[in-house]
Scaffold this motif. Structure first.
Motif, short mmCIF file in Angstrom:
data_model
loop_
_atom_site.label_atom_id
_atom_site.label_comp_id
_atom_site.label_asym_id
_atom_site.label_seq_id
_atom_site.Cartn_x
_atom_site.Cartn_y
_atom_site.Cartn_z
N ARG A 171 0.82 -1.22 0.00
CA ARG A 171 0.00 0.00 0.00
C ARG A 171 0.85 1.26 0.00
O ARG A 171 0.42 2.31 -0.48
CB ARG A 171 -0.97 -0.01 1.18
N GLU B 101 -2.10 10.20 -0.02
CA GLU B 101 -2.36 9.16 -1.00
C GLU B 101 -3.75 8.56 -0.82
O GLU B 101 -4.37 8.09 -1.78
CB GLU B 101 -1.31 8.06 -0.91
N ARG C 283 -5.99 10.61 -2.86
CA ARG C 283 -5.83 10.29 -4.29
C ARG C 283 -6.51 8.96 -4.60
O ARG C 283 -7.14 8.81 -5.66
CB ARG C 283 -4.35 10.23 -4.65
N GLN C 284 -6.38 8.00 -3.70
CA GLN C 284 -7.05 6.72 -3.91
C GLN C 284 -8.56 6.90 -3.95
O GLN C 284 -9.26 6.25 -4.74
CB GLN C 284 -6.66 5.74 -2.80
N ASP D 290 -11.04 5.87 -7.00
CA ASP D 290 -12.19 4.99 -6.82
C ASP D 290 -13.48 5.59 -7.36
O ASP D 290 -14.42 4.84 -7.67
CB ASP D 290 -12.36 4.66 -5.33
#
Length: 664
Positions: free
Chosen positions: A397, A466, A469-470, A474
């Protein structure tokens, strides 16, 4: 000078060949580790089976007799040939250390050998003549200046001053002597900075009671004490002025260990620094060597129960755990504050605990004893899965290798499991005494860097962003839509003075997107910046979620109508966003616009940079030839590959990236 070749190592687990059944799990065993090492030496198998060595040394480093045990191990390892090790295992890059000093330093070789082997570094030592330190530092033909010498150790003691005082003497005589010695060291350090290629290491000098108490009045003793401290402060300041100089402060090492020396050995054999102090010094030099090779760890993963707090959350509940208010709780609280201190300096913090997630989050959010809170961690894995699997998950991750991890746990079983299945992880074996947690965590300097940068202090926040951003990824329909929504902006321009430390750090610590793995110190970056025809470019990026700072670098040079790209690097934090393609589109366009007809580059494969092997071909570079010597950390079958671009059809810049490129 006498040359001694000494032995290697890369990580393998303690007890890797032992079965793991139910029960307490793998245990550290210093006697067993010593026996296994002796058996390898007796059978002549150390070179062939070198991956076992670091794990065995890690076991030996536990306990009160650690330094003596490592000295014995170092004497065994010193019989091995680093060249033979490297030939069998190209990943074990040897180091050369030249040693000079004032007294007899033969006892330094064995602990140095063991400490370097703990970090996977076979060692060749070059030991100078007795009391030849000044000549060795003045003579550019001495081994201290030999090309390929990584570290030049000049180990000094109080006798360089007190051995030259008249009899009788007073504080004023000592003051003149230390002023002269400091001026001499300043000149010699400058001489090495100009002519040396490695890193020069000096040390502060202990003041012994036997000298101080030759003065019978308290006022004179006070004068000598403070002028001696000013002398040591002056030596430490030399390291600030000379980038190729490092100073080991002996005072903390003496405070943690035994006497500075044995008076009988000092009188009869000129051994002015004792074996334990030399062993502690060797450990610091091992840490320095690891740092210079860019092997500093990046992530500290901690357990919770009986590691960050006193008690077991699942059994005792939140009201039954403590990190304050009780004697044991205060010790856990101090450990938490130390962990947070590391986190404030760029060490990424994560949790790996066998607990239910929601109670853990509740404690980290609301428990009054906690110095560490949820926001201090970039990842919290609290579940009932095996911890080695959870460490792999955290690494995935964060887009980091597990060799960037330090794992701290009080359970012998969990420590043994992680050491066995993930030998690249450095394991800190805590125990039931929380007062010792801090000492155990800091003992090996896993997170040491030469200089802290602004990006280091911001790293944890950058990794936490992050998650945002993830979230964007999604909620978008495709990866292309995500990239356009991200709003990536790149600035490419020559490295600024305040960015030199960061760019040097990138060359040392970046392994995945590093086309040649050439490691540079700050002095090297400055030299290239000042060299005509060289381009030393910093890559900076930001997007809608924040500023990533300096995330990469390009080293290139112009020779006539040819642009030579010496290396390209990019942080793993910003992979797959089109940044690298945008940078090269701008660089190659600039080269063509300024009269270049060809661009040349190379790729040196290692065990970690395989994902960028096709980077240059993807930009239109043609493969010219492959061959040449593999780099120190190359994969066994890795030969350098050379590429060429005719600059006729340039690569396109990704449309979602805005680039601001300046080359002067």
């Amino acid at each position: 000078m006498r040359e001694t070749v000494t032995a290697p190592a890369t990580p393998k687990a303690p007890g890797a060949d032992e079965p793991h059944g139910p029960g307490p799990g793998p245990q550290p065993g210093r006697t067993g580790a010593a026996d296994r090492l002796r058996a390898l030496a007796a059978d002549g198998r150390i070179a062939a089976e070198y991956p076992a060595v670091p794990a065995l040394l890690a076991e030996l480093s536990q306990g009160d007799d650690a330094f003596a045990a490592l000295q014995r191990a170092g004497r065994l390892l010193a019989r091995e040939d680093p060249g033979a090790i490297h030939a069998l295992h190209p990943g074990a890059a040897p180091a050369t250390v030249a040693i000079t000093g004032h007294g007899t330093l033969d006892a330094l070789t064995a602990p140095l050998t063991a400490e370097f082997a703990r970090h996977g570094i076979p060692l060749t030592t070059l030991t100078g003549d007795h009391d030849a330190w000044q000549r060795d530092l003045q003579d550019t033909a001495s081994p201290l200046y030999r090309p390929g010498t990584d570290l030049a150790l000049c180990l000094l003691d109080d006798r360089i001053v007190f051995g030259e005082l008249p009899v009788p003497w007073g504080p004023e005589d000592a003051a003149r002597a230390v002023a002269a010695k400091l001026a001499l060291l300043e000149r010699l350090a400058g001489h090495y900075a100009e002519h040396g290629t490695g890193t020069l290491v000096l040390n502060t000098l202990p003041l012994l009671r036997r000298h101080l108490h030759q003065l019978v009045d308290h006022r004179s003793r006070t004068e000598l004490s403070f002028l001696w401290r000013e002398f040591n402060a002056g030596i430490l300041r030399l390291a600030v002025r000379h980038p190729r100089l490092h100073v080991v402060d002996l005072e903390p090492l003496i405070a943690d260990g035994g006497p500075v020396r044995d008076s009988r050995l000092a009188a009869y054999a000129q051994v002015h620094l004792g074996e334990e102090l030399l062993s502690r010094y060797a450990r610091e030099i091992g840490h320095l060597a690891r740092t210079l090779r860019g092997r500093a760890k990046k992530v500290l993963v901690v357990d919770l129960d009986n590691t960050l707090w006193d008690g077991i959350l699942g059994d005792d509940g939140p009201d039954g755990i403590a990190a304050a208010t009780t004697y044991r709780g205060e010790a856990f609280g101090a450990f938490q504050r130390t962990v947070r201190q590391l986190g404030s300096q760029g060490v990424l913090l994560a949790v790996c605990s066998k607990n239910d997630r929601e109670p853990v989050l509740a404690v980290l959010r609301d428990h009054p004893d906690m110095a560490l809170r949820e926001a201090d961690f970039v990842r919290i894995n609290a579940d009932w899965q095996p911890k080695d699997g959870n460490l792999r998950d955290i690494a995935a991750r964060l887009n980091l290798g597990v060799d960037s991890f330090v794992f701290a746990d009080d359970s012998p079983f969990e420590c043994g499991l992680v050491a066995s299945s993930l030998p690249a992880v450095s394991v800190v074996r805590l125990d039931e005494e929380p007062a010792l947690h801090i000492d155990k965590l800091l003992a090996d300097g896993w997170f040491d860097v030469r200089e802290l940068t602004a990006e280091d202090r911001l790293r944890a926040g950058q990794y936490r962003s992050e998650a945002e951003r993830q979230g964007l990824l999604d909620t978008t329909g495709s990866f292309e839509e995500y990239l356009h929504a991200l709003g990536v902006r790149v600035e490419l321009s020559p490295v600024r003075d305040h960015e030199i430390a960061r760019v040097a750090q990138i060359t040392l610590r970046t392994n995945q997107f590093n086309l040649t793995t050439r490691r540079l110190q700050q002095a090297d970056v400055r030299r290239l910046l000042a060299s005509p025809g060289h381009l030393v470019l910093a890559v900076r990026s930001r997007d809608r979620f924040g500023d990533n700072g300096v995330v990469g670098a390009v080293f290139a040079r112009r020779e006539g109508d040819v642009l030579h790209v010496d290396n390209t690097l990019l942080s793993c934090r910003v992979f797959a966003r089109g940044i690298e393609q945008s940078v090269f589109a701008a660089l190659l366009a600039h080269a063509r616009d300024t009269g270049a007809r060809t661009a040349r580059a190379s790729y040196r494969p290692t065990a970690k940079n395989h994902r960028v092997r096709d980077f240059y071909p993807s930009l239109g570079f043609a493969t010219v030839t492959a061959g040449g010597a593999a780099p120190d950390d190359a994969a066994p079958d890795g030969a350098e590959v050379f590429f060429e671009h005719a600059l006729e059809e340039l690569p396109e810049r990704p449309g979602h990236v805005h680039v601001d490129a300046r080359f002067s």
